[in-house]
Design a protein around this motif. Structure first.
Motif, PDB file in Angstrom:
ATOM      1  N   VAL A 181      46.415  51.596  43.764  1.00  0.00           N
ATOM      2  CA  VAL A 181      46.688  52.403  44.951  1.00  0.00           C
ATOM      3  C   VAL A 181      46.385  51.501  46.139  1.00  0.00           C
ATOM      4  CG1 VAL A 181      46.050  54.451  46.291  1.00  0.00           C
ATOM      5  CG2 VAL A 181      46.045  54.556  43.790  1.00  0.00           C
ATOM      6  N   SER A 182      47.403  51.242  46.965  1.00  0.00           N
ATOM      7  CA  SER A 182      47.200  50.301  48.066  1.00  0.00           C
ATOM      8  C   SER A 182      48.151  50.580  49.220  1.00  0.00           C
ATOM      9  CB  SER A 182      47.400  48.865  47.574  1.00  0.00           C
ATOM     10  OG  SER A 182      47.150  47.944  48.612  1.00  0.00           O
ATOM     11  N   GLY A 183      47.622  50.505  50.419  1.00  0.00           N
ATOM     12  CA  GLY A 183      48.416  50.725  51.622  1.00  0.00           C
ATOM     13  C   GLY A 183      49.406  49.614  51.908  1.00  0.00           C
ATOM     14  N   PHE A 184      49.073  48.392  51.542  1.00  0.00           N
ATOM     15  CA  PHE A 184      49.963  47.256  51.703  1.00  0.00           C
ATOM     16  C   PHE A 184      50.039  46.538  50.358  1.00  0.00           C
ATOM     17  CE2 PHE A 184      48.469  47.977  55.977  1.00  0.00           C
ATOM     18  CZ  PHE A 184      49.556  47.688  56.786  1.00  0.00           C
ATOM     19  N   ALA A 185      51.180  45.948  50.083  1.00  0.00           N
ATOM     20  CA  ALA A 185      51.329  45.195  48.837  1.00  0.00           C
ATOM     21  C   ALA A 185      52.381  44.110  49.048  1.00  0.00           C
ATOM     22  CB  ALA A 185      51.738  46.113  47.690  1.00  0.00           C
ATOM     23  N   LYS A 197      42.628  51.967  49.194  1.00  0.00           N
ATOM     24  CA  LYS A 197      42.774  50.856  48.266  1.00  0.00           C
ATOM     25  C   LYS A 197      41.838  51.113  47.094  1.00  0.00           C
ATOM     26  CE  LYS A 197      42.662  49.110  52.152  1.00  0.00           C
ATOM     27  NZ  LYS A 197      42.861  49.779  53.439  1.00  0.00           N
ATOM     28  N   CYS A 198      42.427  51.490  45.963  1.00  0.00           N
ATOM     29  CA  CYS A 198      41.670  51.786  44.753  1.00  0.00           C
ATOM     30  C   CYS A 198      42.394  51.176  43.563  1.00  0.00           C
ATOM     31  CB  CYS A 198      41.555  53.295  44.519  1.00  0.00           C
ATOM     32  SG  CYS A 198      40.817  54.223  45.855  1.00  0.00           S
ATOM     33  N   TYR A 199      41.621  50.633  42.647  1.00  0.00           N
ATOM     34  CA  TYR A 199      42.180  50.014  41.451  1.00  0.00           C
ATOM     35  C   TYR A 199      41.307  50.431  40.273  1.00  0.00           C
ATOM     36  CZ  TYR A 199      43.966  47.049  45.206  1.00  0.00           C
ATOM     37  OH  TYR A 199      44.543  46.601  46.364  1.00  0.00           O
ATOM     38  N   GLY A 200      41.885  50.432  39.089  1.00  0.00           N
ATOM     39  CA  GLY A 200      41.065  50.761  37.933  1.00  0.00           C
ATOM     40  C   GLY A 200      41.868  50.981  36.681  1.00  0.00           C
ATOM     41  N   TYR A 201      41.224  51.645  35.729  1.00  0.00           N
ATOM     42  CA  TYR A 201      41.874  51.976  34.466  1.00  0.00           C
ATOM     43  C   TYR A 201      41.201  53.196  33.865  1.00  0.00           C
ATOM     44  CZ  TYR A 201      37.945  50.196  31.737  1.00  0.00           C
ATOM     45  OH  TYR A 201      36.695  50.018  31.194  1.00  0.00           O
ATOM     46  N   SER A 202      41.883  53.768  32.895  1.00  0.00           N
ATOM     47  CA  SER A 202      41.343  54.902  32.155  1.00  0.00           C
ATOM     48  C   SER A 202      41.848  54.830  30.721  1.00  0.00           C
ATOM     49  CB  SER A 202      41.793  56.211  32.801  1.00  0.00           C
ATOM     50  OG  SER A 202      41.301  57.313  32.072  1.00  0.00           O
ATOM     51  N   THR A 203      40.931  54.973  29.776  1.00  0.00           N
ATOM     52  CA  THR A 203      41.281  55.080  28.364  1.00  0.00           C
ATOM     53  C   THR A 203      40.637  56.353  27.842  1.00  0.00           C
ATOM     54  OG1 THR A 203      39.325  53.923  27.521  1.00  0.00           O
ATOM     55  CG2 THR A 203      41.225  52.542  28.150  1.00  0.00           C
ATOM     56  N   ASN A 237      43.732  45.136  50.232  1.00  0.00           N
ATOM     57  CA  ASN A 237      45.071  45.544  49.812  1.00  0.00           C
ATOM     58  C   ASN A 237      45.552  44.700  48.638  1.00  0.00           C
ATOM     59  OD1 ASN A 237      46.111  47.651  51.674  1.00  0.00           O
ATOM     60  ND2 ASN A 237      45.564  46.129  53.218  1.00  0.00           N
ATOM     61  N   PHE A 238      46.642  45.151  48.019  1.00  0.00           N
ATOM     62  CA  PHE A 238      47.280  44.445  46.908  1.00  0.00           C
ATOM     63  C   PHE A 238      48.191  43.360  47.488  1.00  0.00           C
ATOM     64  CE2 PHE A 238      50.030  44.249  43.039  1.00  0.00           C
ATOM     65  CZ  PHE A 238      49.030  44.069  42.105  1.00  0.00           C
ATOM     66  N   THR A 239      47.570  42.429  48.227  1.00  0.00           N
ATOM     67  CA  THR A 239      48.254  41.307  48.860  1.00  0.00           C
ATOM     68  C   THR A 239      47.487  40.042  48.517  1.00  0.00           C
ATOM     69  OG1 THR A 239      46.963  41.445  50.903  1.00  0.00           O
ATOM     70  CG2 THR A 239      49.023  42.734  50.815  1.00  0.00           C
ATOM     71  N   GLY A 240      48.130  38.894  48.676  1.00  0.00           N
ATOM     72  CA  GLY A 240      47.441  37.629  48.442  1.00  0.00           C
ATOM     73  C   GLY A 240      46.159  37.516  49.254  1.00  0.00           C
ATOM     74  N   PRO A 241      46.227  37.680  50.581  1.00  0.00           N
ATOM     75  CA  PRO A 241      44.999  37.602  51.385  1.00  0.00           C
ATOM     76  C   PRO A 241      43.986  38.690  51.034  1.00  0.00           C
ATOM     77  CG  PRO A 241      46.923  37.301  52.777  1.00  0.00           C
ATOM     78  CD  PRO A 241      47.425  37.727  51.420  1.00  0.00           C
ATOM     79  N   GLY A 242      44.453  39.899  50.740  1.00  0.00           N
ATOM     80  CA  GLY A 242      43.540  40.993  50.398  1.00  0.00           C
ATOM     81  C   GLY A 242      42.782  40.757  49.110  1.00  0.00           C
ATOM     82  N   MET A 243      43.392  40.023  48.184  1.00  0.00           N
ATOM     83  CA  MET A 243      42.767  39.754  46.889  1.00  0.00           C
ATOM     84  C   MET A 243      41.690  38.680  46.944  1.00  0.00           C
ATOM     85  SD  MET A 243      43.876  41.545  44.296  1.00  0.00           S
ATOM     86  CE  MET A 243      44.481  43.096  44.882  1.00  0.00           C
ATOM     87  N   SER A 244      41.787  37.736  47.892  1.00  0.00           N
ATOM     88  CA  SER A 244      40.814  36.642  47.819  1.00  0.00           C
ATOM     89  C   SER A 244      40.476  35.956  49.131  1.00  0.00           C
ATOM     90  CB  SER A 244      41.310  35.574  46.829  1.00  0.00           C
ATOM     91  OG  SER A 244      42.542  35.047  47.258  1.00  0.00           O
ATOM     92  N   GLN A 245      41.250  36.125  50.177  1.00  0.00           N
ATOM     93  CA  GLN A 245      41.024  35.348  51.388  1.00  0.00           C
ATOM     94  C   GLN A 245      40.380  36.130  52.528  1.00  0.00           C
ATOM     95  OE1 GLN A 245      45.003  34.059  52.120  1.00  0.00           O
ATOM     96  NE2 GLN A 245      44.976  32.549  50.482  1.00  0.00           N
ATOM     97  N   ASN A 246      40.813  37.364  52.740  1.00  0.00           N
ATOM     98  CA  ASN A 246      40.262  38.161  53.833  1.00  0.00           C
ATOM     99  C   ASN A 246      38.818  38.547  53.553  1.00  0.00           C
ATOM    100  OD1 ASN A 246      42.815  38.112  54.955  1.00  0.00           O
ATOM    101  ND2 ASN A 246      43.303  40.233  54.450  1.00  0.00           N
TER     102      ASN A 246
END
Length: 168
Positions: A40-44, A105-111, A123-132
């Protein structure tokens, strides 16, 4: 449970970035093909998921499911390339077509036996994942059960809103 402020600012666990956190949660500590992964992400954009596309494809090919809610590509909040890449991986992509409505911005899993939730500013963006400079909290099964969080109910409630949501 784990908290981090990226990149490499502060971490209570082994992860130094949101990318590391999701890599550990979705790939290293999760059985491929088991359960449902959530985005779940506002930007991707394409680079936000580039690390995960091969795994996503393998996960869906082995019977797993992936559900994504991202902001609209027509509003230029998510790129067409990320939508195409996710679809090609077998992801159920839902686009929220109201400008700047989806900011979570939420991420996860369910089993059947476990689930995890990451709540983050990334966000689910390059900068959001590791740079910002982004913060993230990973919540494991014990605390998810304690607070009675349900991924299924969460996405059901998103879908039931009077938002313009387009299932691609």
């Amino acid at each position: 449970m784990e908290f981090l402020l990226q990149p490499n600012v502060y971490s209570t666990g082994k992860s130094n970035t949101l990318l590391d956190l999701l890599d550990n949660m979705w790939i290293k500590n999760h059985k491929v093909g088991e359960g449902t992964l959530y985005i779940v992400s506002g930007f991707a954009n394409y680079n936000g998921g580039v690390r995960f596309y091969p795994y996503f494809t393998q996960h869906t090919n082995m019977g797993g499911k992936i559900i994504a809610y991202i902001a609209s590509s027509s509003q230029k909040l998510s790129s067409l390339q990320v939508v195409e890449a996710l679809i090609n991986c077998g992801v159920e992509v839902n686009l929220v077509n109201r400008k700047r409505l989806l900011h979570a911005k939420c991420y996860g899993y369910s089993t059947d036996n476990s689930s995890e939730l990451v709540v983050t500013s990334g966000n689910f963006t390059g900068p959001g994942m590791s740079q910002n400079g982004e913060a993230a909290v990973r919540i494991d099964t014990k605390y998810i059960e304690e607070m009675q969080f349900s991924w299924r109910d969460f996405v059901s409630q998103i879908s039931s809103q009077q938002w313009d949501i387009y299932n691609v």
